[in-house]
Scaffold this active site. Structure first.
Site, PDB file in Angstrom:
ATOM      1  N   SER A 211       0.851  -1.114   0.327  1.00 44.67           N
ATOM      2  CA  SER A 211       0.325  -0.421   0.153  1.00 44.67           C
ATOM      3  C   SER A 211       0.772   1.017  -0.008  1.00 44.67           C
ATOM      4  O   SER A 211       1.875   1.427   0.490  1.00 44.67           O
ATOM      5  CB  SER A 211      -0.732   0.377   1.343  1.00 44.67           C
ATOM      6  OG  SER A 211      -1.411   1.264   1.234  1.00 44.67           O
TER       7      SER A 211
ATOM      8  N   TYR B 249      -2.073   5.590  -5.058  1.00 45.98           N
ATOM      9  CA  TYR B 249      -3.136   6.609  -5.257  1.00 45.98           C
ATOM     10  C   TYR B 249      -2.633   7.850  -6.071  1.00 45.98           C
ATOM     11  O   TYR B 249      -0.827   8.493  -6.239  1.00 45.98           O
ATOM     12  CB  TYR B 249      -3.614   7.810  -3.875  1.00 45.98           C
ATOM     13  CG  TYR B 249      -4.261   6.103  -3.284  1.00 45.98           C
ATOM     14  CD1 TYR B 249      -5.328   6.132  -3.386  1.00 45.98           C
ATOM     15  CD2 TYR B 249      -3.449   5.759  -2.262  1.00 45.98           C
ATOM     16  CE1 TYR B 249      -5.957   5.082  -2.711  1.00 45.98           C
ATOM     17  CE2 TYR B 249      -4.064   4.835  -1.439  1.00 45.98           C
ATOM     18  CZ  TYR B 249      -5.338   4.415  -1.684  1.00 45.98           C
ATOM     19  OH  TYR B 249      -5.731   3.210  -0.414  1.00 45.98           O
TER      20      TYR B 249
ATOM     21  N   THR C 192      -5.129   2.442  -8.237  1.00 47.23           N
ATOM     22  CA  THR C 192      -6.308   2.492  -7.260  1.00 47.23           C
ATOM     23  C   THR C 192      -7.190   3.469  -7.834  1.00 47.23           C
ATOM     24  O   THR C 192      -7.137   5.028  -7.604  1.00 47.23           O
ATOM     25  CB  THR C 192      -6.408   2.671  -5.801  1.00 47.23           C
ATOM     26  OG1 THR C 192      -5.853   1.585  -5.590  1.00 47.23           O
ATOM     27  CG2 THR C 192      -7.770   2.679  -5.070  1.00 47.23           C
TER      28      THR C 192
ATOM     29  N   LYS D  92      -7.199  -0.390 -10.314  1.00 51.88           N
ATOM     30  CA  LYS D  92      -7.641  -1.227  -9.345  1.00 51.88           C
ATOM     31  C   LYS D  92      -8.900  -0.412  -9.191  1.00 51.88           C
ATOM     32  O   LYS D  92      -9.381   0.776  -9.265  1.00 51.88           O
ATOM     33  CB  LYS D  92      -6.426  -1.927  -8.154  1.00 51.88           C
ATOM     34  CG  LYS D  92      -8.035  -2.153  -6.748  1.00 51.88           C
ATOM     35  CD  LYS D  92      -6.680  -2.162  -5.725  1.00 51.88           C
ATOM     36  CE  LYS D  92      -7.205  -2.964  -4.554  1.00 51.88           C
ATOM     37  NZ  LYS D  92      -8.062  -2.395  -4.296  1.00 51.88           N
TER      38      LYS D  92
ATOM     39  N   HIS E  16     -14.072  -1.914  -2.866  1.00 48.24           N
ATOM     40  CA  HIS E  16     -13.702  -1.680  -1.664  1.00 48.24           C
ATOM     41  C   HIS E  16     -12.192  -0.841  -1.363  1.00 48.24           C
ATOM     42  O   HIS E  16     -11.902  -0.311  -0.715  1.00 48.24           O
ATOM     43  CB  HIS E  16     -13.571  -2.369  -0.366  1.00 48.24           C
ATOM     44  CG  HIS E  16     -12.263  -3.830  -0.941  1.00 48.24           C
ATOM     45  ND1 HIS E  16     -12.649  -4.395  -2.171  1.00 48.24           N
ATOM     46  CD2 HIS E  16     -11.672  -3.703  -0.676  1.00 48.24           C
ATOM     47  CE1 HIS E  16     -11.652  -5.248  -1.852  1.00 48.24           C
ATOM     48  NE2 HIS E  16     -11.117  -5.191  -1.224  1.00 48.24           N
TER      49      HIS E  16
END
Length: 809
Positions: free
Chosen positions: A111, A134, A160, A227, A251
């Protein structure tokens, strides 16, 4: 082997062990998920409904679980999904997870918000590493992150794409969750990420579109996976944009109410991609058979996130490894039972069709994720119902918050309440009702109605469109400068029914989105969620909104494959903020509506109980029939009548007016609006000779005085420079019922309880009114219902509460 290891035979065992070892607030942060409980429940339930065909005497020995993705061979079609802050579960954090993944020969997706540096994780890894990224408002921050991952030896980037729309993490809000000391994103610097639920709105780029793929390609040679893809259309766009892989996931960001589970869209996404790039699934995988089901539906591999972190919390590296080994061993068993010799052989032929879900599906989901799944259905439950059997809107936090507010009011009846946004009832006289009814009957008689027709007008159902439309049209023309055909008006059961009718008529498909001001009246957002309508927020400002921001939100939604249909606004003295849209922005909104092909839903109940000359309504300025006006007589006449209306003069091709279509819907909901209520409202209109301002003179004076008393009391009890020191500020509405007070502490339910119990004053948290999160440091004050003396005393109590909370903070 530890005690946990001896008993942890399933992922549910490990989850329970982890829960016992983690601080409750940390557990809630890990278990809650960005998509919250409903998204997880939907994903788990979808796997429970899949049925695979067993096959015997297939031969071939032990199944081969290896697979090849992006040029690397994985020991199994499983990777560790990106989850923030593994260091919350174990001090070693992602380095321990990398060692566990390496022991099984499967990749780890690290992450952006990892608790250990990319370099530390890379030093511990023996299997492929991918970096989840991100796109920040500051693109240089993203660039630095990507370059750092590439230098550390990471092999792919996972962007994402639904992250700018994170929803309300209600668990974290209730806990006021902050990262513990020493826990921080190791690969980022500068921004304050101590409140994880707030970082998206502050730092993520809200204007992200498909061009981001090309931009990432320009700064890195690594393969790029997207994603958050949930539709075939977006999958095709991703391939066209140059994506090297797709992750079906729901999610990473807040999902639309009614949005699909990952497994429900996997087959259509895989078909749309057509083997051009790998397709991975993230969300709901808890067993080896889930992995096989995903492979059968078209996935090349799956990602496993939350359970790995549970394993880390339960037993450190060994626990994370145990989780992965359980899933891979179960996959081997499932492949053997299905007669599948290798991952490549898994396909649609494995699936059984036409099989109803097992009755115990909800119980199986609860066993896998007991802290998140809904209560299992039991024989003791009346009717055998659980929340999973009911519409998701019934689990919406807004419903709980309003119930909480009502409960606080009941528990502390002596407290002075700034919460109810209802009219002051000392102006009502019981006998007036009869006068209004007689006046209406006299009006009918003047129009030539016989006594029989008059009785029918009061006692029978009456026309679905409403029987006082002519009087409403006359009033609109006389007082609001709105000249519309009578047939464009539908009389409704309050404005709430008008909202429901308009939304149901205008939102025709899952890609349609309703734009709302944020903060926003909860009635419209509640109706949208009840109807499974997606929302997008446009930040409200003191002068209404920023036209450039509205246009950016529209274009952003369209880039995501969605269709913004309408923008709901309260332009005059808005509920909850009290702000009023400027004349310039009213004209700008109508110009944008025409240019962007939007409708505007105008709801303005407070203008005619506010002092002075009001700005023109949007409908009176509307020259292109872009405005659907939703009206109410609850504030101007009396709320008990429950009489509202919709003006829908938009032509519908091949039909008549939009009002005709609303009438069809109304005939299936309320059939008609009470003729008795309509008669009372009509009598009041007639008493004022068609001018509500004449009827509301006394009420308007009271509300003007109430707002003035409240603002004066705030100045007295929180004077400058004291409020500057405290960080307190408020707006100064020129009318209406509401004002917004910003405070330096979290104005949540716990603070409200302390305020009511210890200081005897009740208010409404502004966070209730932010459909996509926000408003945690603001409160709404309603000045309409208390007496002037109560307002003065209430502000004094409120000031003492604010001083106390500020010192405590």
């Amino acid at each position: 082997m530890s005690a946990v290891g001896r008993t942890a035979l399933t992922l549910a065992d490990i989850a329970e062990a982890a829960r016992g070892r983690l601080d409750p607030a940390v557990w809630d942060f890990i278990a809650g998920g960005a998509g919250e409980e409903r998204t997880l429940r939907a994903n788990l339930a979808a796997f429970e409904q899949v049925r695979l065909r067993p096959r015997v005497l297939a031969g071939g020995g032990r199944p081969d679980t290896s697979t090849r993705i992006l040029g690397r061979t994985w020991a199994a079609p499983v990777a560790v999904a990106p989850v923030a802050y593994h260091t919350l579960a174990d001090p070693a954090g992602e380095t321990a997870t990398a060692e566990a993944a390496g022991a099984l020969g499967v990749p780890l997706v690290v992450s952006t918000f990892a608790g250990r540096t990319f370099e530390d994780v890379a030093a511990a890894a023996t299997a492929p590493l991918w970096a989840q990224v991100y796109c920040f408002r500051d693109r240089e921050e993203t660039r630095r992150l990507v370059e750092r991952a590439e230098r550390a030896g990471f092999e792919a980037l996972v962007l994402t794409v639904d992250a700018p729309h994170l929803g309300r993490r209600t668990r974290d809000l209730r806990n006021d969750f902050r990262l513990p000391p020493g826990i921080a994103p190791a690969n980022l610097a500068g921004a304050d990420y101590s409140s994880p639920s707030g970082h998206a709105a502050a730092e993520f780029d809200p204007a992200l579109d498909w061009s981001v793929v090309a931009w990432l390609r320009s700064i890195s040679r690594l393969p790029i996976l997207l994603k958050g893809i949930l539709s075939a259309d977006d999958a095709r766009r991703a391939v066209d944009a140059g994506a090297d892989g797709i992750v079906v996931s729901n999610h990473g960001g807040r999902q639309l109410d009614g949005a699909p589970a990952t497994l429900e869209v996997l087959a259509e996404v895989a078909e749309a991609v057509g083997g051009v790039c790998p397709v991975l699934l993230d969300g709901g995988v808890r067993r080896g058979v889930d992995v096989l089901a995903a492979l059968a539906l078209g996935a090349d591999a799956v990602l496993l996130g939350r359970p790995v972190v549970y394993g880390l919390a339960a037993e450190g590296r060994e626990g994370a490894e145990r989780v992965l080994r359980i899933v891979v061993d179960e996959l081997v068993d499932a492949m053997g039972l299905a007669g599948v010799g290798s991952v490549a052989e898994a396909g649609p032929a494995l699936l059984r069709t036409g099989v109803a879900p097992l009755p115990a599906a909800s119980e199986a989901a609860a066993a896998v994720e007991p802290a998140v799944a809904p209560p299992a259905r039991t024989a003791a439950a009346p009717g055998g119902l659980g929340m999973a059997d009911l519409h998701p809107s019934l689990s919406d936090p807004v419903l709980d918050t309003m119930n909480f507010l009502n409960d606080i009011t009941r528990r502390y009846p002596q407290a002075i309440s700034f919460a109810p946004g209802r009219p002051y009832d000392e102006h009502f006289e019981t006998e007036q009702i009869f006068d209004y009814l007689r006046r209406y009957l006299g009006h009918l008689e003047q129009r030539g109605f016989t006594p029989k027709q008059q009785r029918e007008a009061l006692f029978q159902y009456g026309p679905t469109r409403g029987q006082i439309r002519e009087l409403i049209a006359d009033w609109l023309r006389e007082e609001e400068d709105v000249d519309v055909p009578v047939d464009s008006i539908v009389v409704t059961v309050g404005c709430q029914e008008a909202m429901v009718l308009a939304l149901r008529a205008l939102i025709s498909g899952p890609e349609d989105v309703l734009l709302v001001a944020s903060p926003c009246y909860v009635g419209i957002t509640g109706a949208a969620r009840m109807l499974d309508i997606g929302l997008a927020g446009v930040a409200e400002r003191e002068d209404g909104f920023d036209p450039a921001e509205l246009e950016a939100v529209v274009r952003e939604q369209r880039a995501l494959g969605r269709r913004p249909r309408a923008f709901y606004v309260v332009p005059d003295h808005a509920n909850p903020s009290g702000n009023t849209m400027s004349l310039a922005n009213r004209h700008a909104l109508l110009e944008l509506a025409e240019r962007l092909d939007l409708l505007v839903l105008e709801d303005s109940p407070y203008r005619l109980v506010s002092p002075g000359k009001q700005l023109p309504t949007l409908k009176s300025l509307d020259r292109d029939r872009r405005v659907v006006q939703l009206g109410s007589f609850s504030k101007t006449l009396f709320p008990g009548a429950r009489v509202g209306y919709a003006i829908a003069d938009q032509p519908v091709a091949g039909a008549g007016l939009l009002a005709d279509e609303l009438t069809k819907l109304k005939s299936m909901i309320t059939v008609n609006t009470s003729p008795l209520s309509q008669a009372a409202a009509a009598g009041m209109l007639l008493a004022g000779e068609g001018r509500l301002a004449e009827i509301n003179t006394e009420a308007t004076a009271h509300y003007e005085g109430a707002m003035r008393v409240t603002l004066k009391a705030l100045d007295e009890h929180l004077p400058e420079p004291r409020r500057s020191v405290l960080g307190v500020r408020w707006n100064k509405p020129s009318g209406g019922f509401f004002l917004t007070l910003n405070v330096p502490f979290r104005a949540d339910n716990e603070a409200l309880t302390r305020s009511a119990e210890e200081f005897g004053v009740i208010w409404t948290p502004m966070s209730y009114f932010y459909p996509l999160g926000g408003g945690e440091h603001a409160i709404r004050l309603s000045t309409s219902y208390p007496t002037h003396a109560e307002l003065e005393e209430g502000v004094a109590r409120l000031a003492r509460f604010i001083e106390s909370e500020s010192r405590a903070g």
